[in-house]
Write a protein that holds these residues in place. Structure first.
Motif, PDB file in Angstrom:
ATOM      1  N   LEU A  55      41.049 -61.371  -3.859  1.00  0.00           N
ATOM      2  CA  LEU A  55      42.069 -60.732  -3.028  1.00  0.00           C
ATOM      3  C   LEU A  55      43.221 -60.245  -3.900  1.00  0.00           C
ATOM      4  O   LEU A  55      43.556 -60.876  -4.902  1.00  0.00           O
ATOM      5  CB  LEU A  55      42.610 -61.716  -1.992  1.00  0.00           C
ATOM      6  N   GLU A  59      47.147 -58.851  -0.213  1.00  0.00           N
ATOM      7  CA  GLU A  59      46.217 -59.434   0.760  1.00  0.00           C
ATOM      8  C   GLU A  59      46.432 -60.944   0.883  1.00  0.00           C
ATOM      9  O   GLU A  59      46.369 -61.502   1.983  1.00  0.00           O
ATOM     10  CB  GLU A  59      44.778 -59.138   0.356  1.00  0.00           C
ATOM     11  N   LYS A  60      46.709 -61.616  -0.232  1.00  0.00           N
ATOM     12  CA  LYS A  60      46.983 -63.060  -0.188  1.00  0.00           C
ATOM     13  C   LYS A  60      48.248 -63.338   0.619  1.00  0.00           C
ATOM     14  O   LYS A  60      48.286 -64.261   1.438  1.00  0.00           O
ATOM     15  CB  LYS A  60      47.138 -63.616  -1.604  1.00  0.00           C
ATOM     16  N   LYS A  63      47.743 -63.014   4.322  1.00  0.00           N
ATOM     17  CA  LYS A  63      46.984 -64.121   4.917  1.00  0.00           C
ATOM     18  C   LYS A  63      47.785 -65.419   4.976  1.00  0.00           C
ATOM     19  O   LYS A  63      47.391 -66.370   5.624  1.00  0.00           O
ATOM     20  CB  LYS A  63      45.702 -64.383   4.107  1.00  0.00           C
ATOM     21  N   ASP A  65      50.076 -68.246   6.027  1.00  0.00           N
ATOM     22  CA  ASP A  65      50.591 -68.716   7.305  1.00  0.00           C
ATOM     23  C   ASP A  65      51.487 -69.923   7.038  1.00  0.00           C
ATOM     24  O   ASP A  65      50.995 -71.002   6.714  1.00  0.00           O
ATOM     25  CB  ASP A  65      49.441 -69.097   8.235  1.00  0.00           C
TER      26      ASP A  65
END
Length: 84
Positions: A55, A59-60, A63, A65
């Motif tokens: 990634l 993108e990391k 993602k 959270d």
């Protein structure tokens, strides 16, 4: 947007070769030493990475959270003689 290039097939030993331009390699997320799968069909050749790709940082981060990861990297108290 997909990138395209018109390339010339070259001789490389007993094989044929095409160099993948840097912009196209970046767009495809190809890296030096990465394994790829080469397949043929009626109209040509397809080159795809083997397995999941790494990634990008964007993108990391997308993602990430905070609820899952505790919102901070280190949620511990003081360890040494820190001054707060």
């Amino acid at each position: 947007m997909p990138k395209t290039a018109t390339l010339t097939i070259q001789q490389w030993g007993n094989s044929l070769a095409v160099r993948i331009p840097a912009a196209i390699a970046r767009s495809a997320h190809f890296e030096v030493g990465q394994e790829v799968e080469v397949t043929t069909d009626e109209i040509g050749v397809t080159v795809k990475p083997v397995g999941p790709r790494k990634l990008t940082l964007a993108e990391k981060l997308a993602k990430f959270d905070p609820a899952t990861h505790g919102s901070e990297a280190m949620v511990t108290g003081r360890i040494g003689a820190e001054v707060v």
